[in-house]
Structures are given as C-alpha cells and as structure tokens.
Design an enzyme around this catalytic site. Sequence first.
Site, PDB file in Angstrom:
ATOM      1  N   ASP A  33       0.866  -1.174   0.000  1.00  0.00           N
ATOM      2  CA  ASP A  33       0.000   0.000   0.000  1.00  0.00           C
ATOM      3  C   ASP A  33       0.902   1.224   0.000  1.00  0.00           C
ATOM      4  O   ASP A  33       1.438   1.605   1.028  1.00  0.00           O
ATOM      5  CB  ASP A  33      -0.909  -0.007   1.232  1.00  0.00           C
ATOM      6  CG  ASP A  33      -1.787   1.228   1.322  1.00  0.00           C
ATOM      7  OD1 ASP A  33      -1.799   2.031   0.372  1.00  0.00           O
ATOM      8  OD2 ASP A  33      -2.448   1.396   2.350  1.00  0.00           O
ATOM      9  N   ASP A  35      -0.117   4.189  -1.509  1.00  0.00           N
ATOM     10  CA  ASP A  35      -0.919   5.395  -1.713  1.00  0.00           C
ATOM     11  C   ASP A  35      -0.578   6.424  -0.641  1.00  0.00           C
ATOM     12  O   ASP A  35      -0.495   6.101   0.540  1.00  0.00           O
ATOM     13  CB  ASP A  35      -2.410   5.078  -1.641  1.00  0.00           C
ATOM     14  CG  ASP A  35      -2.888   4.250  -2.825  1.00  0.00           C
ATOM     15  OD1 ASP A  35      -2.043   3.759  -3.586  1.00  0.00           O
ATOM     16  OD2 ASP A  35      -4.102   4.095  -2.980  1.00  0.00           O
TER      17      ASP A  35
END
Length: 93
Positions: A33, A35
């Site tokens: 992840d 982001d």
Amino acid sequence: TKPARNASVLGSMSRPGGEVLDTWRNVDVVCFDVDSTVCPNEGVDELAKFLGKGDEVAKLTASAMSGSIPFEDALAGRLDIIKPSLGDLETFL
C-alpha cells in the site's frame, strides 16, 4: 569515501526471522500500500472521482487517515460506495 546514505539505515535493521523469510520465498504475489506515501494520490479516491463519487469517498479516506475509523472499515466503506465493476476498472486504467 563516505558510505552510501542507506547503508547506515540498512545496517541498523535486524534480519527477519525464519518464518518471515520462508513466507517471502514462497509467495507468488506481494502487494504494498503505497498510496499517499510513495505516490501522492489515493488510488481509491482517484477511482471514486472517475466514477462520480469523489467527495463521498474522500470523507471516508480522511477519517481513515486521521485514525477515526480502522483502515479495513474505511476501505470496505469506500468500495461499497463506488461499487466498481471490472469494466469500470479497465476503463479507469
């Protein structure tokens, strides 16, 4: 000569245990992840904007980022709002 900048960071990290190493050696896929860390955008928020649900989803993202709700709950809630189909994803990408 000066050591590479990351050398001191890597040198201070402990080696993972056997179970962790076995897992890494035997997996087919690894997902990270990244982001809002490695890349500046939240992928789910971008998909939501594309599908016309950006403002609603951004509120849940903000709540998750602030720790108001658990990440898993925020992700499920955001996906429930946008309900992307395979076609939506293919067009978005």
